[in-house]
Write a protein that holds these residues in place. Structure first.
Motif, short mmCIF file in Angstrom:
data_model
loop_
_atom_site.label_atom_id
_atom_site.label_comp_id
_atom_site.label_asym_id
_atom_site.label_seq_id
_atom_site.Cartn_x
_atom_site.Cartn_y
_atom_site.Cartn_z
N ARG A 129 44.30 45.38 54.85
CA ARG A 129 43.89 45.31 56.25
C ARG A 129 45.04 44.79 57.12
O ARG A 129 45.34 45.34 58.19
CB ARG A 129 42.67 44.40 56.38
N GLU A 138 42.12 43.49 49.54
CA GLU A 138 41.53 44.05 50.76
C GLU A 138 42.13 43.42 52.00
O GLU A 138 42.37 44.11 53.01
CB GLU A 138 40.01 43.85 50.73
N ARG A 139 42.40 42.11 51.94
CA ARG A 139 43.01 41.43 53.09
C ARG A 139 44.43 41.96 53.32
O ARG A 139 44.83 42.22 54.46
CB ARG A 139 43.03 39.93 52.84
N LYS A 187 45.01 50.19 55.46
CA LYS A 187 43.61 50.64 55.45
C LYS A 187 43.42 51.87 56.32
O LYS A 187 42.54 52.71 56.05
CB LYS A 187 42.72 49.49 55.91
N TYR A 210 45.55 36.99 42.03
CA TYR A 210 44.93 37.56 43.21
C TYR A 210 43.51 38.00 42.87
O TYR A 210 43.14 38.16 41.70
CB TYR A 210 45.74 38.76 43.73
N SER A 211 42.72 38.20 43.91
CA SER A 211 41.35 38.70 43.75
C SER A 211 41.23 40.02 44.49
O SER A 211 42.15 40.44 45.22
CB SER A 211 40.35 37.69 44.31
N GLU A 212 40.09 40.68 44.35
CA GLU A 212 39.87 41.93 45.06
C GLU A 212 39.85 41.69 46.57
O GLU A 212 40.32 42.53 47.35
CB GLU A 212 38.54 42.54 44.60
N GLU A 213 39.34 40.51 46.96
CA GLU A 213 39.34 40.15 48.38
C GLU A 213 40.76 40.02 48.91
O GLU A 213 41.05 40.39 50.06
CB GLU A 213 38.57 38.85 48.61
N ASP A 214 41.66 39.47 48.08
CA ASP A 214 43.07 39.33 48.49
C ASP A 214 43.70 40.70 48.72
O ASP A 214 44.47 40.89 49.68
CB ASP A 214 43.86 38.56 47.43
N ARG A 261 46.81 50.87 44.35
CA ARG A 261 46.47 49.52 43.93
C ARG A 261 47.57 48.93 43.03
O ARG A 261 47.99 47.79 43.20
CB ARG A 261 45.14 49.53 43.16
#
Length: 578
Positions: free
Chosen positions: A450, A446-447, A455, A440-444, A428
């Motif tokens: 991916r 993860e994107r 991943k 950034y966010s946690e969703e960013d 991370r």
């Protein structure tokens, strides 16, 4: 290595200390308490004289004993508090110095680190600052208390018996004659010892960071001999320092013993003829010891002071270096065009690029091809502004990049190298490296994971994104490190993407994943590619052929195959195309 040392003086040393914004109340408070303790110690010989000359058992009482014990306890507490205060000052100074030097290193241009081993820079941050801390915390308070002790003792001695005091001054010119030349010699030896320490630190750090290279090529014997040569140099200068100290201590001791013998002899005669009391002679000897001890400490202070001057010169040399040159304009750049206009550049006096001109536009893929050492990677270094061009201009959206604020300009650039740089820490931390948490966010994350196909292997790790990667990512495979580098680029969302042989050293499975990730990452951006594989450049909008620092051809793959003999030959050699 580039010389960064300045000739230091007491004025520069004090100037450096002032830059640390030392807390004056705390410092002078510590000195004041030290002085109180010193003044208290000056009273002891006088009390001893009174006790010997007028001894009377009837004077000894419980309150007096309690008072004496109380005075000693109070003195001990005062010494402890003053030591803590001065130690805090020393730690604060070294903390601030390390912050200043570290901040300076982070803002120096890449050219400095091209010339300087990282271990030598580490030595400046750790060793040189510790020398200055030691002087401030330990030796400077001893100097102050020693001076007060000497001045106070001399004044009292003159009042007690001026004739006997004059005998003591025989030691002063002898001590000066001994201390000054040895001190100057110690300064030279200490400087060489610190330089050798920095060089040795750099050498072993380099060896340990490439331990796999060393073991795979059976270079243990070579590194062993190189390390031992460095250790022997440290031993040699350490012994030179020891010799000076070994000469200094006995000489000073002999001088002082000579003075003590003279004082006892002359004082004994005075006691015998009744012109001096026994208590006065004892007090005189006690004061003499209070003078002798600081005199020996002065020799040590002089040694440490000269060491600190050497460290000050090296630190000031670094702090006075010119920062990486940055423009001031923080314009909202669209990064629609990137243009080289007759750019020439080289390292030292050796030219690497000559009159390079090209343009890359948004949503274009531009490839650079040519023999190794032709200057392709240097073009990327210039775009990142690691170096300033010799002549010509590099422009983004028509603006010379040298006029732009560096941090703002670089925020729009993403870079994926042949081997992605990985820092120790978690996956991370490597993906989010250099970005503020607000960006950034946690969703960013993860994107990005991916999209980069990271991943695929992170899900198999017990700690997932919080898995420790080891120093330089040694716990990961090459393909995994590369995908983390691409995830970092995805999260950064750059307008200009530079790929420096990003898939050149990967196996076919890793290349498949990374190739798909790069295709997605390149969409809608200005993409600059250095490649050794035909598949990564045939679909480029433009291909520039760089040969010996010169741009000798441009066009797409088909046109260059028809018109550029060197490109056609290079393609056949590199890619096996008929």
């Amino acid at each position: 290595m580039e010389s960064v040392e300045e000739k230091a003086s007491f004025k520069k040393f004090m100037g450096l200390i002032k830059q640390t914004k030392i807390k004056k109340p705390l410092f002078f408070g510590g000195i004041f308490l030290t002085l109180i303790g010193t003044l208290g110690s000056l009273m002891v010989p006088l009390l001893t004289q009174m006790f010997i000359d007028g001894f009377d058992t009837s004077l000894i009482s419980t309150p007096l004993v309690v008072l004496i014990i109380g005075v000693f306890l109070f003195s001990a507490v005062i010494d402890g508090v003053s030591y803590y205060m001065l130690a805090k000052i020393g730690q604060t100074v070294v903390q601030r110095l390390r912050e200043m030097v570290w901040d300076k290193f982070l803002n120096l241009p890449v050219s400095y680190f091209d010339k300087t081993k990282s271990g030598e820079s580490v030595s400046r941050v750790v060793n040189d600052t510790s020398i200055i801390q030691n002087l401030i915390t330990s030796h400077f308070p001893q100097l102050i208390s020693g001076l007060v002790s000497i001045v106070g003792a001399v004044i009292i001695l003159f009042l007690m018996d001026w004739k006997l005091t004059l005998i003591m001054f025989i030691a002063l010119p002898i001590s000066i004659v001994v201390i000054l030349p040895l001190g100057r010699r110690m300064q030279k030896v200490s400087k060489k010892l610190q330089d050798e320490t920095a060089t040795f630190t750099g050498s072993i750090q380099e060896t340990l960071s490439e331990i796999r290279l060393m073991k795979s090529f059976n270079a243990e014997r070579y590194e062993q001999e190189k390390g031992r040569r460095g250790i022997k140099e440290l031993y040699k200068y350490g012994m030179k320092e020891a010799i000076i100290n070994a000469l200094l201590s006995p000489i000073m001791y002999t001088v002082m013993m000579f003075v003590i013998i003279l004082v006892i002899g002359y004082g004994g005669i005075r006691v015998a003829d009744g012109s001096m009391s026994i208590g006065t002679l004892v007090a005189f000897l006690l004061y003499l010891f209070q003078i002798m001890m600081p005199m020996t400490m002065f020799a040590m202070f002089f040694t440490e002071y000269n060491k600190a001057l050497g460290a000050t010169g090296r630190i000031m040399g670094i702090l006075d270096m010119t920062d990486e040159k940055s423009g001031e304009e923080r314009l909202e750049l669209a990064y629609n065009t990137l243009e080289f206009d007759n750019v020439s550049f080289g390292y030292g006096d050796t030219a690497v690029l000559e009159n390079i001109s090209f343009q890359a536009n948004n949503n274009q893929k531009v490839a650079f091809v040519g023999p190794s050492g032709s200057g392709k990677s240097t073009i990327f270094s210039l775009i990142e502004r690691y170096y300033n061009v010799w002549t010509g201009q590099i422009r983004v959206d028509g603006i010379n990049i040298e006029k732009l604020d560096l941090k703002h300009y670089r925020s729009g650039i993403g870079y994926v190298a042949q081997e992605s740089a990985i820092v120790s820490g978690t996956i991370r931390e490597n993906i989010t490296y250099g970005l503020d948490e607000s960006a950034y966010s946690e969703e960013d994350i993860e994107r990005a994971v991916r999209q980069s196909y990271t991943k695929e292997f992170i899900d198999d790790l017990e700690e997932g994104l919080d898995t420790e990667v080891g120093e330089r990512g040694v716990k990961l495979s090459g393909g995994q490190r590369q995908r983390i580098g691409i995830a970092r680029a995805f999260l950064r969302n750059p307008k200009i993407l530079m790929l420096d042989e990003a898939t050149a050293s990967l196996d076919s499975e890793s290349e498949k994943y990374i190739g798909e990730a790069l295709n997605e990452l390149m969409s809608g951006r200005t993409v600059l590619v250095i490649a050794h594989r035909l598949s990564t450049i045939v679909n480029s909008d433009k291909i520039y052929f760089i040969d010996s620092g010169k741009l000798t051809g441009q066009g797409n793959h088909e046109s260059l195959m028809e018109t550029h003999d060197r490109y056609r030959e290079f393609t056949k050699q590199q890619f096996g195309e008929d």
